[in-house]
Design a protein around this motif. Structure first.
Motif, short mmCIF file in Angstrom:
data_model
loop_
_atom_site.label_atom_id
_atom_site.label_comp_id
_atom_site.label_asym_id
_atom_site.label_seq_id
_atom_site.Cartn_x
_atom_site.Cartn_y
_atom_site.Cartn_z
N ALA A 354 0.74 -1.66 -0.25
CA ALA A 354 0.00 -0.04 0.12
C ALA A 354 0.57 1.02 -0.15
O ALA A 354 0.62 2.03 -0.65
N SER A 355 2.05 0.93 0.37
CA SER A 355 2.79 2.35 0.73
C SER A 355 3.22 2.48 -0.29
O SER A 355 3.92 3.62 -0.98
N LEU A 356 3.61 1.66 -1.88
CA LEU A 356 4.40 1.46 -3.16
C LEU A 356 3.18 2.55 -3.75
O LEU A 356 4.03 3.30 -4.33
N LEU A 357 1.75 1.71 -3.44
CA LEU A 357 1.39 2.51 -4.60
C LEU A 357 0.44 3.71 -4.06
O LEU A 357 0.24 4.30 -4.70
N ALA A 358 0.73 4.79 -3.24
CA ALA A 358 0.26 5.54 -2.99
C ALA A 358 0.35 6.17 -3.67
O ALA A 358 0.04 7.04 -3.60
N GLY A 359 1.60 6.17 -3.58
CA GLY A 359 2.37 7.97 -4.99
C GLY A 359 1.77 8.00 -6.33
O GLY A 359 1.25 8.63 -6.90
N PRO A 360 2.26 6.94 -6.79
CA PRO A 360 1.19 6.45 -8.48
C PRO A 360 0.09 6.31 -8.34
O PRO A 360 -0.59 6.78 -9.23
N LEU A 361 -0.72 5.50 -7.10
CA LEU A 361 -2.32 6.26 -7.58
C LEU A 361 -2.97 7.11 -6.72
O LEU A 361 -3.79 7.08 -7.96
N SER A 362 -2.29 8.25 -6.30
CA SER A 362 -2.68 9.58 -6.31
C SER A 362 -2.32 10.47 -7.06
O SER A 362 -3.15 11.47 -7.90
N ALA A 363 -1.38 10.17 -7.89
CA ALA A 363 -1.22 11.03 -8.79
C ALA A 363 -2.41 10.51 -10.22
O ALA A 363 -1.50 11.05 -11.06
N GLU A 364 -2.08 9.39 -10.43
CA GLU A 364 -3.19 8.41 -11.39
C GLU A 364 -3.98 9.26 -11.30
O GLU A 364 -5.63 9.48 -12.12
N LEU A 365 -5.45 8.93 -10.09
CA LEU A 365 -6.34 9.04 -9.74
C LEU A 365 -6.61 10.32 -9.15
O LEU A 365 -8.01 10.84 -9.33
N GLY A 366 -5.41 10.64 -8.41
CA GLY A 366 -6.25 12.54 -7.49
C GLY A 366 -7.33 12.18 -6.14
O GLY A 366 -7.18 10.53 -6.25
N TRP A 367 -6.71 12.80 -4.95
CA TRP A 367 -6.81 11.99 -4.04
C TRP A 367 -9.39 11.57 -3.78
O TRP A 367 -8.76 11.34 -3.78
N GLN A 368 -9.54 12.85 -4.43
CA GLN A 368 -10.89 11.67 -4.22
C GLN A 368 -11.37 10.69 -5.02
O GLN A 368 -11.84 10.14 -4.40
N TRP A 369 -10.36 10.07 -5.88
CA TRP A 369 -11.41 9.12 -6.66
C TRP A 369 -10.07 8.12 -6.06
O TRP A 369 -10.85 6.86 -6.53
N LEU A 370 -9.07 8.50 -5.36
CA LEU A 370 -7.99 7.37 -4.39
C LEU A 370 -9.45 6.48 -3.50
O LEU A 370 -9.62 5.27 -3.35
N ASN A 371 -9.47 7.83 -2.87
CA ASN A 371 -10.65 7.68 -1.56
C ASN A 371 -11.56 6.69 -2.05
O ASN A 371 -12.30 5.48 -1.59
N MET A 372 -12.45 6.97 -3.46
CA MET A 372 -13.77 6.89 -3.58
C MET A 372 -13.17 4.72 -4.25
O MET A 372 -14.48 4.25 -3.99
N GLY A 373 -11.93 5.04 -4.78
CA GLY A 373 -11.72 3.65 -5.35
C GLY A 373 -10.57 2.32 -4.38
O GLY A 373 -11.38 0.55 -5.05
N VAL A 374 -11.45 2.68 -3.57
CA VAL A 374 -10.77 1.54 -2.42
C VAL A 374 -12.06 1.55 -1.57
O VAL A 374 -11.91 1.22 -0.44
N LEU A 375 -12.79 2.82 -1.56
CA LEU A 375 -14.27 2.45 -1.02
C LEU A 375 -14.97 0.72 -0.43
O LEU A 375 -15.14 0.25 0.02
N PRO A 376 -15.02 0.37 -2.10
CA PRO A 376 -14.87 -0.99 -2.01
C PRO A 376 -14.40 -1.95 -0.83
O PRO A 376 -14.93 -3.00 -0.54
N VAL A 377 -13.22 -1.68 -0.45
CA VAL A 377 -12.72 -2.46 0.32
C VAL A 377 -12.90 -2.51 1.89
O VAL A 377 -13.40 -3.89 2.14
N CYS A 378 -13.83 -1.36 2.60
CA CYS A 378 -14.81 -1.41 4.02
C CYS A 378 -16.05 -2.07 3.57
O CYS A 378 -15.86 -3.17 4.36
N VAL A 379 -16.15 -2.42 2.08
CA VAL A 379 -17.82 -3.31 1.97
C VAL A 379 -17.04 -4.52 1.93
O VAL A 379 -17.75 -5.33 2.65
N ILE A 380 -15.41 -4.83 0.97
CA ILE A 380 -15.86 -6.63 1.65
C ILE A 380 -15.12 -6.70 3.27
O ILE A 380 -15.60 -8.12 3.37
#
Length: 406
Positions: A354-380
């Protein structure tokens, strides 16, 4: 250091381990503070400045399985002593590398320190071994509460030691070595109880049987998902706040409140587990994690970062601390070292990724969509724990939900 506490009090060993946990987390905060800055000075390129942080996380993950083997072979005390000595060796290597501007050596040193931190993460399970059965959840939770002291002491130590030497940050490394030395002295004296007689040939049940237990599998998944999600969002937060034109003081304050929210609830988490049960607490933690992610929708408002990171810390506490306590209900004493080691290997492996992916995903998705993108983890996470709760409650011929072999 032998004492006879009252029957209702936690054993004194738990309080000593709480202090060791505070020293461990304080040292980790010092490392997180100074390592990227040192990397910026001695790395061959700016892009490699944060590599030592990732190397440290890899060391933490790599230590999990060997620490379990060492515990079974030599016992808790020798394992913790080996871990602390390894950390001090790593600090010495880092100091030499900083003086010589040797980037590879510095990375090797942070790896050794990471392995020491990975070994020290077993303090919470050592507290469980030392506590009577009714107090085990409280004991584990109280050790994790040591992070509250670290939230104040760690940043103070990083700031007030960095200028003690002409070589930048050499004083901070000396302060870090002092933390490890104090922990080593405590571990050398405090009475520790081994989950199994050192060197015993008793192995317990097979992995197939152990992992076939719904509670054990769910406890590992809960710890893995809760810790990884927290690491991902926490690591990406400074980047998001910087992009929102917030200064370093705002970033530091948000992280400080986040760390307090991570550890402060531990003073009562154990009692809440006893009153509400493991599954209820993990479900509550999952909901708090989901609310934390939803706060990103109102970014870049300052309150959204503060509220989101505080909820993220609370959610981590209720999922990870409770999952660790839940795990202890699933194995026999002779199975403890390898089950605990597997759990930590998977949990911290996920956190490292997760720490390794934080930078690339933040740059690719932006802050808001990064958070929305991992919301299904809470559902799981909610579905996994709810399914286990339902399975346990429908098996009238088996033990109650929050019980198991110890």
């Amino acid at each position: 250091m032998t004492h006879t506490p009252s029957p209702r009090a936690l054993p004194y060993t738990v309080w000593w381990l709480t202090l060791c946990q505070a020293l461990l987390v304080s040292g980790n905060i010092v490392l997180i503070t100074i390592t990227p800055l040192i990397g910026q000075q001695i790395a061959p390129s700016d892009g490699l400045a944060t590599l030592p942080v990732a190397i440290q996380m890899l060391g933490l993950t790599a230590a999990a399985l060997p620490a379990g083997w060492l515990t079974a072979r030599f016992g808790r005390r020798r394992t913790f002593v080996i871990g602390n000595l390894t950390g001090m060796a790593g600090i010495g290597l880092c100091a030499l590398s900083v003086t010589a501007h040797h980037f590879v050596g510095f990375n090797a040193g942070t790896f050794l320190i990471g392995t020491s931190i990975g070994t020290g993460m077993l303090y919470r399970f050592a507290a469980v071994d030392a506590a009577p059965l009714p107090q085990r959840d409280r004991a584990l939770s109280m050790v994790m509460a040591g992070g509250v002291l670290a939230a104040f002491f760690g940043p103070w130590l990083a700031v007030h030691t960095q200028g003690l030497s002409e070589t930048p940050f050499l004083g901070s490394l000396a302060g870090l070595a002092g933390l490890y030395l104090v922990a080593l002295l405590i571990i050398a004296r405090v009475p520790l109880i081994n989950p199994v007689k050192p060197g015993s040939l008793r192995q317990g049940r097979s992995w197939r049987v152990l992992l076939g237990q719904p509670v054990l599998a769910s406890a590992i998944v809960a710890g893995l998902l809760g810790y990884s999600l927290m690491t991902l969002i926490m690591t990406a937060t400074p980047l998001a706040m910087t992009h929102a034109s917030m200064n370093i003081e705002h970033v530091a304050n948000v992280i400080r409140w986040h760390v307090l929210a991570m550890f402060a609830p531990s003073f009562i988490t154990g009692r809440l587990i006893q009153q509400c049960g493991h599954t209820t607490m993990i479900l509550l933690g999952s909901l708090l994690l989901a609310l934390a992610l939803l706060c990103a929708w109102w970014a870049p408002a300052s309150w959204a970062f503060y509220t989101g990171l505080i909820l993220l810390g609370l959610g981590w506490n209720f999922t990870f601390v409770t999952a660790s306590a839940w795990l202890t209900t699933t194995y026999r004493p002779e199975e403890a070292p390898r089950v605990q080691a597997l759990n930590d290997c998977l949990v911290f492996g996920g956190s490292t990724l997760a720490s390794l992916l934080a930078g690339p995903l933040s740059a690719e998705l932006g802050w808001q969509w990064l958070n929305m993108g991992v919301l299904p983890v809470c559902v799981i996470l909610i579905l996994v724990v709810a399914r286990t709760a339902w399975q346990q409650r429908t098996r009238s011929d088996q033990a109650p939900l929050d019980t198991g072999p110890h």
